[in-house]
Write an enzyme that holds these catalytic residues in place. Sequence first.
Site, mmCIF file in Angstrom:
data_model
loop_
_atom_site.group_PDB
_atom_site.id
_atom_site.type_symbol
_atom_site.label_atom_id
_atom_site.label_comp_id
_atom_site.label_asym_id
_atom_site.label_seq_id
_atom_site.Cartn_x
_atom_site.Cartn_y
_atom_site.Cartn_z
ATOM 1 N N ALA A 65 -30.903 15.216 -2.112
ATOM 2 C CA ALA A 65 -31.912 14.177 -2.317
ATOM 3 C C ALA A 65 -31.778 13.511 -3.686
ATOM 4 O O ALA A 65 -32.116 12.343 -3.843
ATOM 5 C CB ALA A 65 -33.320 14.746 -2.131
ATOM 6 N N THR A 66 -31.271 14.228 -4.679
ATOM 7 C CA THR A 66 -31.063 13.604 -5.985
ATOM 8 C C THR A 66 -30.096 12.431 -5.850
ATOM 9 O O THR A 66 -30.370 11.317 -6.325
ATOM 10 C CB THR A 66 -30.509 14.630 -7.001
ATOM 11 O OG1 THR A 66 -31.482 15.666 -7.170
ATOM 12 C CG2 THR A 66 -30.205 13.992 -8.337
ATOM 13 N N ASN B 6 -43.741 17.592 -4.377
ATOM 14 C CA ASN B 6 -43.151 18.924 -4.371
ATOM 15 C C ASN B 6 -43.943 19.957 -5.152
ATOM 16 O O ASN B 6 -43.766 21.149 -4.955
ATOM 17 C CB ASN B 6 -41.715 18.861 -4.914
ATOM 18 C CG ASN B 6 -41.611 18.085 -6.196
ATOM 19 O OD1 ASN B 6 -41.935 16.888 -6.251
ATOM 20 N ND2 ASN B 6 -41.190 18.739 -7.261
ATOM 21 N N GLN C 187 -39.599 16.772 0.686
ATOM 22 C CA GLN C 187 -40.595 17.810 1.019
ATOM 23 C C GLN C 187 -41.373 17.457 2.281
ATOM 24 O O GLN C 187 -42.283 18.188 2.668
ATOM 25 C CB GLN C 187 -41.593 17.992 -0.132
ATOM 26 C CG GLN C 187 -41.002 18.500 -1.425
ATOM 27 C CD GLN C 187 -40.668 19.985 -1.400
ATOM 28 O OE1 GLN C 187 -41.115 20.735 -0.534
ATOM 29 N NE2 GLN C 187 -39.876 20.423 -2.370
ATOM 30 N N SER D 98 -33.084 16.197 1.954
ATOM 31 C CA SER D 98 -32.276 17.261 1.370
ATOM 32 C C SER D 98 -32.223 18.423 2.355
ATOM 33 O O SER D 98 -33.244 18.801 2.923
ATOM 34 C CB SER D 98 -32.916 17.726 0.057
ATOM 35 O OG SER D 98 -32.208 18.830 -0.455
ATOM 36 N N ALA D 99 -31.031 19.002 2.552
ATOM 37 C CA ALA D 99 -30.912 20.095 3.534
ATOM 38 C C ALA D 99 -31.557 21.387 3.052
ATOM 39 O O ALA D 99 -32.157 22.116 3.843
ATOM 40 C CB ALA D 99 -29.436 20.343 3.852
ATOM 41 N N THR E 290 -14.540 12.559 0.714
ATOM 42 C CA THR E 290 -14.299 13.321 1.940
ATOM 43 C C THR E 290 -15.551 14.104 2.309
ATOM 44 O O THR E 290 -16.122 14.792 1.461
ATOM 45 C CB THR E 290 -13.114 14.284 1.720
ATOM 46 O OG1 THR E 290 -11.975 13.505 1.377
ATOM 47 C CG2 THR E 290 -12.828 15.107 2.962
ATOM 48 N N CYS F 206 -38.334 22.699 -11.544
ATOM 49 C CA CYS F 206 -37.366 21.819 -12.178
ATOM 50 C C CYS F 206 -37.636 21.666 -13.661
ATOM 51 O O CYS F 206 -36.751 21.371 -14.426
ATOM 52 C CB CYS F 206 -37.398 20.450 -11.517
ATOM 53 S SG CYS F 206 -37.286 20.577 -9.742
HETATM 54 C C1 LIG Z 1 -35.843 19.106 -4.175
HETATM 55 C C2 LIG Z 1 -36.308 17.710 -4.280
HETATM 56 C C3 LIG Z 1 -35.426 16.690 -4.676
HETATM 57 C C4 LIG Z 1 -34.005 16.961 -5.067
HETATM 58 O O1 LIG Z 1 -33.244 17.361 -3.965
HETATM 59 P P1 LIG Z 1 -31.798 18.002 -4.175
HETATM 60 O O2 LIG Z 1 -31.240 18.021 -2.788
HETATM 61 O O3 LIG Z 1 -32.022 19.366 -4.734
HETATM 62 O O4 LIG Z 1 -31.037 17.119 -5.082
HETATM 63 C C5 LIG Z 1 -35.929 15.402 -4.731
HETATM 64 N N1 LIG Z 1 -37.197 15.135 -4.424
HETATM 65 C C6 LIG Z 1 -38.062 16.081 -4.036
HETATM 66 C C7 LIG Z 1 -39.452 15.708 -3.684
HETATM 67 C C8 LIG Z 1 -37.645 17.410 -3.950
HETATM 68 O O5 LIG Z 1 -38.502 18.348 -3.573
#
Ligand SMILES: *Cc1c(COP(=O)(O)O)cnc(C)c1O
Length: 392
Positions: free
Chosen positions: A71-72, A155, A183, A203-204, A243, A330
């Site tokens: 997600a970052t 989060n 989230q 994000s997985a 890739t 974080c």
């Molecule tokens: C964990 C999180 C992210 C970051 O996701 P990553 O896959 O760890 O980079 C971004 N936004 C929220 C709201 C999150 O909880």
Amino acid sequence: MIYLDYAATTPLDERVFEAMLPYLKPDGLHGNPASTHGPGFKARAAVEAARRQVASLIGADASEIIWTSGATESNNLAIKGALEFRGLPKAGKPAHIVTSKTEHKCVLDTCRHLETLGARVTYLKPDADGRVSPEAVMAAITPDTALVSLMWVNNEIGAVNDIERLAPSLRERGVMLHVDAAQAAGKLAIDLAAVPIDLLSLSAHKLYGPKGVGALFVRRKPRARLSPQMHGGGHEQGMRSGTLAPHQVVGMGAACALAAERFEADIAHWSGLRDALWTRLREVPGVLRNGPAEGTRAAPHLLNLSFPGVEGEALRASLGGIAVSSGSACSSATAEPSYVLRALGRDDETANASLRFSFGRKTTLAEIETVARTVIEQVAWLRELSPLPRTW
Ligand SMILES: *Cc1c(COP(=O)(O)O)cnc(C)c1O
């Protein structure tokens, strides 16, 4: 060890692990999905099947899913990519972004970076429950607004923004909407066929998939346009070169399929645990629940509480074999009080006195009872030792 930090990351679900294994084993399916031969075609088929699984969880089309590293990266690609595509920010051509003070650091830091390039950013303050209302967003829109970036579920506190109501208003005004749903996926219903969001990050590892893989939904109709932030072989419709990692991608697909399948059961399980823990811990004198008020819309999987008179970090450390977050995972490397709790109007002391509990598929009521008992004991003990005047 009792793990109650699922909002920071989840383990792999066993079924996700099993799905990934064939793509990870030395004698397994190792082809490059971009190759045009047998092993390549096999990898490609697996990647496309996973894309359909992710799309299906959020009511999207598979062609609207771009694989990323998490997600970052999705948030960076969405925000920087959307502005850059329009040639913004540029001298004499102002670029305005509307976001909130309680976004994840990766959204805030991306916005700060764009400010150094000349963009103007409005950071909206949430209400006391942690929500930013659609009215507040619409009031901040100017003719220069290029993008709104607002998280669906926070989060740290589980506040849920009313994206369903915001999105049509922004569409009407012709302003692009990006939503960080890291989230939210698997925690609340997401139907992008019904809600006109342009860009949405996933994000997985927040939903029982592997770390290091995520996705960005990029709407096709009307087309959301982005400039790539990673240049190379033109993978992922030119939006994200590199890739693909089939084992990761297959893991994320399996995780999304499981989340869809288990949706009702997961939510019932998590919200039951959350309510059980709150029922026990609300007995602690002076305890405050941070985030949505009881009975209002809230994420099912987390509970954030402040225990005035104790240091959250001291309390967390005193819990021994219980893994929870104080402040935010974080930002807990820094001693700063949580900026999310500060934005709700909590003072530094109350923000510093907070713990975030978050629940998973394997969390049991017995564990919740142990955690409640331990927290009650440790809060009482730390308050005994505290030189602070008693306000609780
Ligand atoms: C964990 C999180 C992210 C970051 O996701 P990553 O896959 O760890 O980079 C971004 N936004 C929220 C709201 C999150 O909880």
